[in-house]
Design an enzyme around this catalytic site. Sequence first.
Site, PDB file in Angstrom:
ATOM      1  CG  ASN A 118      -4.784  11.694 -28.321  1.00  0.00           C
ATOM      2  OD1 ASN A 118      -4.613  12.800 -28.823  1.00  0.00           O
ATOM      3  ND2 ASN A 118      -4.363  10.603 -28.930  1.00  0.00           N
ATOM      4  CG  ASP A 143       1.844  11.517 -35.257  1.00  0.00           C
ATOM      5  OD1 ASP A 143       2.041  11.229 -34.053  1.00  0.00           O
ATOM      6  OD2 ASP A 143       1.523  10.680 -36.105  1.00  0.00           O
TER       7      ASP A 143
HETATM    8  C1  FPP Z   1       1.063  13.241 -30.963  1.00  0.00           C
HETATM    9  O1  FPP Z   1       2.370  12.685 -30.825  1.00  0.00           O
HETATM   10  C2  FPP Z   1       0.951  14.414 -30.107  1.00  0.00           C
HETATM   11  C3  FPP Z   1      -0.022  14.596 -29.169  1.00  0.00           C
HETATM   12  C4  FPP Z   1      -1.074  13.606 -28.885  1.00  0.00           C
HETATM   13  C5  FPP Z   1      -0.029  15.800 -28.322  1.00  0.00           C
HETATM   14  C6  FPP Z   1       0.157  17.103 -29.051  1.00  0.00           C
HETATM   15  C7  FPP Z   1       0.397  18.130 -28.049  1.00  0.00           C
HETATM   16  C8  FPP Z   1       1.310  19.106 -28.107  1.00  0.00           C
HETATM   17  C9  FPP Z   1       2.171  19.363 -29.288  1.00  0.00           C
HETATM   18  C10 FPP Z   1       1.469  19.962 -26.909  1.00  0.00           C
HETATM   19  C11 FPP Z   1       1.098  21.406 -27.075  1.00  0.00           C
HETATM   20  C12 FPP Z   1      -0.301  21.679 -27.310  1.00  0.00           C
HETATM   21  C13 FPP Z   1      -0.942  22.789 -26.866  1.00  0.00           C
HETATM   22  C14 FPP Z   1      -2.266  23.097 -27.425  1.00  0.00           C
HETATM   23  C15 FPP Z   1      -0.407  23.663 -25.846  1.00  0.00           C
HETATM   24  P1  FPP Z   1       2.512  11.235 -30.243  1.00  0.00           P
HETATM   25  O2  FPP Z   1       2.562  11.305 -28.757  1.00  0.00           O
HETATM   26  O3  FPP Z   1       1.402  10.367 -30.756  1.00  0.00           O
HETATM   27  O4  FPP Z   1       3.881  10.808 -30.823  1.00  0.00           O
HETATM   28  P2  FPP Z   1       4.320   9.321 -31.235  1.00  0.00           P
HETATM   29  O5  FPP Z   1       3.389   8.884 -32.345  1.00  0.00           O
HETATM   30  O6  FPP Z   1       5.716   9.510 -31.698  1.00  0.00           O
HETATM   31  O7  FPP Z   1       4.202   8.475 -30.006  1.00  0.00           O
END
Ligand code: FPP
Length: 236
Positions: free
Chosen positions: A64, A16
């Site tokens: 998501n 996250d």
């Molecule tokens: C949450 O942060 C993150 C995600 C929904 C995506 C996770 C994906 C990756 C780390 C990319 C790599 C993955 C693979 C399997 C290649 P957020 O966007 O909710 O962050 P925020 O809460 O700060 O907005």
Amino acid sequence: MIDNLVIPNHIGIIMDGNGRWAKMRGLSRSAGHREGANTLKKLCLYAESIGLKYLSVYAFSTENFKRNKVEVDFLMNLFVDMFKKEFQEIMDRQVKVVFSGHRDPLPKKVLDAMDEITFKTKNNTSTVLNVCLNYGGQSEILDMTKKIVKQVQDGSLSLDDINLDTISSNLYQDLPPLDLVIRTSGELRLSNFMLYQASYAEFYFPKILFPDFLENEFMEAIVEFNKRTRKFGGNV
Ligand code: FPP
């Protein structure tokens, strides 16, 4: 065991904070996800080097899909890129990649890339990387229940024979329980991540945003895990 530290058997990471990491730098959310992907690759290599047996990561929840289309499309393309190219080194290190989640409605290009990496790594013998993609823990439990009921109905399983092993082997992947769950960015929630497998996990919530959660921070989590006394309901 390294430096007298017990390496947990199975670690889960809720990755996250990519969006906040990007915002703090005046960058697009996509840039945050790309950096998060680089971090994940580094952590996989590190996990393998310290002998971690199972690493589960929350890459994309079923919820998501509610994000805007530009972000969802970017993430889908990033998954394909990572599975096709970037994970070559991980494959060389004998990491076995498996997926947990619903295939529908993932785009065909993502499914093809998932199938390819699953197939190519299926006989690998080092760390198992379980990528939770289009995943929800409650749906996993629902799907497991339906699979077991079906077996009871068709007579291949009797009600009296259902035990905890039956449950594990009917989840998306038959994995050992999580020992340690890490959620970066300071949020204190499980958000539907591996509910059944996390039953007796230790939790660690560093404030650090996922792109900055590198090898040292990962080891810090393992050091913290080593300070915990696990009781599994007893009074050790
Ligand atoms: C949450 O942060 C993150 C995600 C929904 C995506 C996770 C994906 C990756 C780390 C990319 C790599 C993955 C693979 C399997 C290649 P957020 O966007 O909710 O962050 P925020 O809460 O700060 O907005």
